[in-house]
Design an enzyme around this catalytic site. Structure first.
Site, PDB file in Angstrom:
ATOM      1  N   GLU A 147      33.155  42.680  29.626  1.00 38.02           N
ATOM      2  CA  GLU A 147      34.384  41.957  29.958  1.00 38.02           C
ATOM      3  C   GLU A 147      34.230  40.479  29.606  1.00 38.02           C
ATOM      4  OE1 GLU A 147      37.388  41.721  33.772  1.00 38.02           O
ATOM      5  OE2 GLU A 147      35.261  41.409  34.161  1.00 38.02           O
ATOM      6  N   LYS A 201      44.384  42.446  31.184  1.00 39.36           N
ATOM      7  CA  LYS A 201      44.055  43.022  32.496  1.00 39.36           C
ATOM      8  C   LYS A 201      45.268  42.991  33.410  1.00 39.36           C
ATOM      9  CE  LYS A 201      40.264  42.762  35.881  1.00 39.36           C
ATOM     10  NZ  LYS A 201      39.041  42.005  36.224  1.00 39.36           N
ATOM     11  N   CYS A 244      36.939  46.035  34.150  1.00 42.06           N
ATOM     12  CA  CYS A 244      36.414  45.812  35.496  1.00 42.06           C
ATOM     13  C   CYS A 244      37.173  46.616  36.553  1.00 42.06           C
ATOM     14  CB  CYS A 244      36.416  44.315  35.780  1.00 42.06           C
ATOM     15  SG  CYS A 244      35.268  43.780  37.075  1.00 42.06           S
TER      16      CYS A 244
END
Length: 309
Positions: free
Chosen positions: A41, A128, A162
């Site tokens: 990430e 994200k 994540c």
């Protein structure tokens, strides 16, 4: 197909050095016959490691403002020179790449996972959906534009960043889009990857690869505004890797690797996915679309729509 996670130490907030590092790991992977490589990430240009330990929420604090400005300046743009260089390398090496980046859009940074095909170029840029906790201090909230699986090497490849890997709707959207290999990217901690990697494999009946980094506070550039405060912390940074690969039966192909910088490699076979789908397919014969209705909005969210004559 041979796949790998590049468990590496990022060139934190140095996009030029970071670009070279990505290409070095891609080249190393191609030399080992790897066809798909995933990076952690925000590997380019870096995870915001100062937020949690140094009170990143202090309002109107000049040092926190300076840290954000530094972070914004180090971020990269989707059409910028760094990704252009990496796209060219991916094409030359013939390796599919999942790369976590800090994407700059004017004054906002997004945690974005870019999918780069060696022939088609950038096929996905997933922002994200929901930054986790203190991450919301520096990252914008994403949209569904990147919730897509991509065809490569006999697989349908998907990816999430994540903790959004814990979002049932996001996972379901990718399963429904045909994912057979799922990539999860992490800033670096085995406590994050130990459970979810196998869980995704079992739930989706997919191969599950976790890509995670290693990082210490000493890796912070000398001119970063909060470097001295980070180095003065008693507790270590805690970014210890944890990259791993699980098969569609939930068994480890490579257990989480802690501490070391290395390629975490496994050979995978789409036929194994088909075998495990015999008794469970969460978006197929085991789904109940008559009971549950799922709509995924893939439109890119922009701050304004300009209508011209």
């Amino acid at each position: 197909m041979r796949i790998a996670a590049a468990q590496a130490r990022p060139a934190w907030l140095d996009s030029t050095a970071g670009t070279k590092l990505v290409i070095e790991w891609l080249t190393r992977a191609a030399g080992q016959g790897v066809e798909l490589v995933a990076f952690p990430e925000t590997f380019l240009s870096g995870y915001p490691i100062w937020l949690a330990p140094l009170d990143g929420a202090r309002f109107d604090d000049p040092v926190q403002k300076a840290a954000y400005a530094y972070y914004l300046d180090a971020a990269v743009e989707l059409d910028g020179p760094q990704l252009a260089t990496i796209r060219a390398a991916v094409g030359d090496l013939g390796v599919f790449c999942y790369l976590g980046i800090t994407e700059r859009v004017r004054g906002t940074v997004y945690c974005t996972l870019v999918a780069i095909d060696p022939v088609r170029g950038v096929v996905g840029a997933h922002r994200k959906l929901m930054p986790t906790y203190e991450e919301r201090l520096v990252w914008g909230i994403g949209d569904g534009n990147g919730l897509r699986a991509h065809d490569f090497g006999g697989f349908r490849v998907s990816g999430l960043s994540c903790w959004e890997n814990w979002m049932p709707q996001a996972r379901h959207a990718l399963y429904a889009d045909g994912a057979t290999l799922h990539i999860s990217t992490w800033p670096g901690s085995v406590r994050n990857t130990r459970d979810i990697t196998r869980f995704v494999a079992l739930e989706g009946r997919v191969y599950s690869l976790a890509a995670s980094a290693v990082l210490e506070y000493a890796d912070v550039p000398t001119d970063f505004p909060l470097r001295a405060e980070l180095l003065a912390l008693v507790e270590p940074a805690g970014y210890d890797g944890g990259s791993a690969i699980a098969g569609p039966d939930g068994r480890w192909l490579v257990e989480p690797v802690v501490g070391a910088e290395q390629l975490v490699v496994a050979d995978i076979d789409p036929a194994e996915v088909a075998r495990e789908r015999q008794n469970f397919d969460p978006a197929g014969h085991y789904s109940r679309p008559d009971v549950f209705t799922v709509t995924v909005d893939r439109r890119r969210r922009n701050p304004a729509v300009f209508l011209e004559d």
